[in-house]
Design an enzyme around this catalytic site. Structure first.
Site, mmCIF file in Angstrom:
data_model
loop_
_atom_site.group_PDB
_atom_site.id
_atom_site.type_symbol
_atom_site.label_atom_id
_atom_site.label_comp_id
_atom_site.label_asym_id
_atom_site.label_seq_id
_atom_site.Cartn_x
_atom_site.Cartn_y
_atom_site.Cartn_z
ATOM 1 C CB CYS A 100 -45.876 -15.443 39.804
ATOM 2 S SG CYS A 100 -44.939 -15.290 41.306
ATOM 3 N NE ARG A 109 -41.553 -10.062 47.479
ATOM 4 C CZ ARG A 109 -41.227 -11.342 47.356
ATOM 5 N NH1 ARG A 109 -40.722 -11.987 48.365
ATOM 6 N NH2 ARG A 109 -41.413 -11.958 46.202
ATOM 7 C CD GLN A 168 -38.491 -12.628 43.130
ATOM 8 O OE1 GLN A 168 -39.322 -12.392 42.258
ATOM 9 N NE2 GLN A 168 -38.776 -13.306 44.221
ATOM 10 C CG ASP A 221 -39.274 -15.036 39.381
ATOM 11 O OD1 ASP A 221 -39.217 -16.240 39.665
ATOM 12 O OD2 ASP A 221 -40.199 -14.282 39.737
ATOM 13 C CG HIS A 269 -43.028 -17.834 36.902
ATOM 14 N ND1 HIS A 269 -42.595 -16.538 36.857
ATOM 15 C CD2 HIS A 269 -43.249 -18.118 38.208
ATOM 16 C CE1 HIS A 269 -42.576 -16.050 38.090
ATOM 17 N NE2 HIS A 269 -42.965 -16.992 38.933
ATOM 18 C CE LYS A 297 -41.194 -24.081 50.822
ATOM 19 N NZ LYS A 297 -40.878 -22.763 51.303
ATOM 20 C CG HIS A 332 -43.510 -19.956 41.442
ATOM 21 N ND1 HIS A 332 -44.026 -18.706 41.271
ATOM 22 C CD2 HIS A 332 -44.556 -20.761 41.693
ATOM 23 C CE1 HIS A 332 -45.337 -18.746 41.424
ATOM 24 N NE2 HIS A 332 -45.687 -19.992 41.674
HETATM 25 ZN ZN LIG Z 1 -43.197 -16.884 40.946
#
Ligand SMILES: [Zn+2]
Ligand SMILES: [Zn+2]
Length: 663
Positions: free
Chosen positions: A350, A379, A397, A399, A401, A485, A531
């Site tokens: 992000c 992580r 991910q 991912d 945004h 969310k 996200h």
């Molecule tokens: Zn994010």
């Protein structure tokens, strides 16, 4: 005979309490009524099935007398809370049996867990082994048959400490409790220090199994003494236990770590490091196919692909707030020879994407901007927490945004849901619910962002979910501090629930990164950020997909769709010809021309979960055909078809699951 004042007093004690039930109805009951009394007043059937209750959010016994107004929820075996009470109660009975069987052991804690319960015990000189399990189970059931009631008894701190003076674990627990709040739970001639939350009596425990024993440190701290954790599970019917054990066996067969090895998809190397998966050629191809599939749909949905580095300056995460939150323990900085330079491995994409947004000034007419990246993040997870591909230290991910105006949230949410549903249907996940996490109604000040924007975002989620006809569960107080969310909870083929696919609104990062766009009013405004990740991570998703399908992925995703098995080397040429034709039609196939019997070749192809086995010999060569055998069908329904017809069979099956994404 009562005189007037006595009647008044009795009346006052009796009084009435107002009980609110989950359907919102409010009923009056006599003061001192128990959840069981209330269940009986609703229906005899309910009363037979009620095994636990909660009052104003606190777990209580079905025999607890109620003296104040409040909300009551009654639980049966079918509720999570009901199972919890059932399993925790069984842990009392098991503890009783362990004390009977093993001299001088010290009991510590025995909670219910997701599947069953455990009891942590200091066995002292004793040893427990698999050989003891059967006799423990038999004795638990023997005691249970006598229908002993579980009853709570308040004790003073001094008394509790005296009772447990030889048990340093319970003493420690009691020391941390306040006098006046301490209770013991009695059943049969056994008691245990306990807060409560039991079934009415032992009689409904009809099946019980000791699952395993393992070492566990007292209070999970490795500096403490190691205890023995005895795991068990119990059920109200023998049949439930049998089914549960069968499911466990099936889960073992489908374990993605086992299948990943058998199917040559991924591996781990201690040299590379724990929790860092290595994707083998077949696994990498599978992953790539999944990525291409999602990229194609995302392109249609208006996403733009971006690429960002695997590291970022520490400052980036200080700005995002991640450093303050997860900082020092999780990520060790990478320093460079230049003074003062500190980088961190990227834990999330992000912040990088915020900086991409920040490269240009935007007008409301440019929004939404949708940046997508298969971003690999790192992580720290404790080595004990690592598990195959579901808990790793490095993962990718899917991912993206989305930066939009508050008014666009509604529409963007719907579009993301469409995309997630497309992903699920293409991959055979049919059973799911949408969990909507909203603000805690009571504590609105712990969230960032204006009330008005929150309202907008929460409504956007609720409306989008309703509009798309999703099965929803609303959880108040589960929102992140920065936004509400929606999580998709998916049930796999074994009935296990996984969280896949998340869509999250964020008011925080746009603030921290000072993101802006120029509105119709010519003023600068903050965009809202969404996200979202339909897969979650490639690693975890593939693990779940492996276990859900037992390795029989949808045909469009299979690393290889067909294997050509020649009956002997005489037909190798023809096998080559078939392969060529299939490849021309973009069907992924390979030839097994090892000098093995056809039986052996079939068995190996079955283990590899090859969807189609194409057997070629004299007849096939003569007629330009293939003999088609399907995986797992043991030769039933074998057909011999022209190669073109086989191509059509494959295409038809692919089209059944893999539809085109329509925006
Ligand atoms: Zn994010
Ligand atoms: Zn208890």
């Amino acid at each position: 005979m009562f005189c007037e004042s006595t009647i008044f007093a009795v009346h006052k004690i009796l009084g009435m309490i107002k009980i609110t039930l989950p359907d919102g109805s409010v009923k009056e009951f006599e003061n001192g009524s128990t959840p069981m009394d209330i269940a009986k007043s609703i229906s005899e059937g309910l009363a037979r099935n009620v095994i636990s209750a909660s009052f104003n959010g606190t777990t209580i016994e079905t025999s607890t007398e109620l003296f104040v107004d409040g909300s009551l929820v009654l639980f049966t075996w079918n509720d999570k809370e009901g199972k919890k009470a059932f399993w925790h109660s069984t842990s009392h009975v098991m503890a009783q049996v362990l004390e009977e069987k093993f001299n001088g052991i010290k009991l510590t804690l025995g909670p219910a867990i997701e599947n069953g319960f455990y009891y942590d015990v200091d066995f002292g000189e004793n040893k427990i082994s698999d050989a003891d399990f059967k006799s423990i189970e038999d004795r638990v059931l023997e005691i249970s048959r006598d229908k002993h009631e579980f009853t709570m008894r308040p004790v003073s701190k001094a008394e509790a400490l005296e009772v447990y003076k030889n048990n340093e674990y319970k003493t420690e627990l009691i020391s941390n409790l306040e006098d006046g709040t301490i209770t013991f739970c009695d059943h049969a001639d056994f008691f245990d220090l306990c807060r409560g939350g039991h079934i009415p009596n032992t009689g409904i425990i009809k099946a019980m199994k000791v699952m395993s024993v393992a070492g566990a440190y007292w209070r999970g701290d490795e500096k403490n003494k190691q205890l023995t954790r005895v795991y068990g599970i119990s059920f109200p019917k023998q049949k439930d236990l049998t089914e549960y054990l069968e499911l466990l066996e099936e889960a073992k067969r489908r374990d993605h770590r086992k299948l990943g090895k058998e199917l040559d998809l991924f591996a781990f190397s201690t040299k590379v490091g724990q929790g860092l998966p290595l994707w083998l050629p077949k696994g990498a191809a599978l992953r790539d196919r999944l990525e291409q599939f999602l990229k194609k749909a995302q392109k249609k949905a208006g996403y733009e692909q971006v690429v960002t580095p695997h590291i970022g300056q520490k400052e980036l995460y200080v700005t995002s707030g991640h450093y303050a939150k997860y900082g020092a323990d999780s990520f060790q900085p990478i320093t460079t020879p230049a003074d003062g330079e500190e980088f961190l491995l990227k834990p999330m994409n992000c912040p990088h994407h915020c900086e991409i947004y920040n490269t240009k000034p935007w007008s409301y007419k440019d929004l939404p901007k949708r940046y997508a990246e298969f971003g690999t993040v790192y992580r720290y997870e404790q080595s004990g927490e690592l598990h195959g591909l579901t808990r790793v230290r490095g993962f990718t991910q899917d991912d993206a945004h989305i930066f939009c105006t508050p008014d666009q949230l509604d529409n963007e949410f719907k579009k993301v849901i469409d995309l997630v549903l497309y992903v699920f249907s293409s991959l055979g996940f049919e059973n799911f619910t949408a969990q909507i996490s909203l603000r805690d109604k009571e504590n609105r000040d712990k969230y960032i962002g204006s009330d008005e924007n929150w309202e907008k975002a929460e409504n956007a989620i609720i409306n989008a979910a309703r509009d798309k006809g999703l099965n929803t569960v609303v959880e108040y107080g589960e929102a992140a501090f920065y936004g509400p969310k929606l999580d998709f909870m998916v049930r796999d083929a074994l009935g296990r629930q996984w969280q896949l696919g998340t869509i999250q609104v964020d008011y925080n990062l746009p603030e921290r990164f000072e993101l802006t766009y120029k509105g119709a009013d010519d003023k600068l405004h903050r965009p809202v950020m969404i996200h979202r990740a339909p897969f979650g991570s490639m690693e975890r998703f593939i693990a779940i997909l492996l276990e859900h399908t037992a390795g029989n992925f949808p045909l469009w995703l299979m690393p290889e769709q067909a294997i050509i098995l020649s009956l002997s080397e005489k037909y190798e040429k023809y096998a080559e010809k078939v392969l060529n034709l299939l490849e021309n039609h973009e069907i992924r196939a390979l030839i097994d021309n090892r000098n093995e019997t056809i039986g052996k070749k079939i068995r190996d192809a079955e283990v590899q979960k090859m969807p189609f086995m194409l057997i070629v010999g004299e007849d096939e060569e003569k007629n330009g055909t293939v003999s088609v055998r399907r995986h797992g069908q043991e030769g039933k329904g074998n057909i011999t078809v022209a190669i073109e017809d086989f191509v059509a069979i494959v295409n038809e099956e692919v089209a059944k699951t893999l539809k085109t994404f329509e925006v």
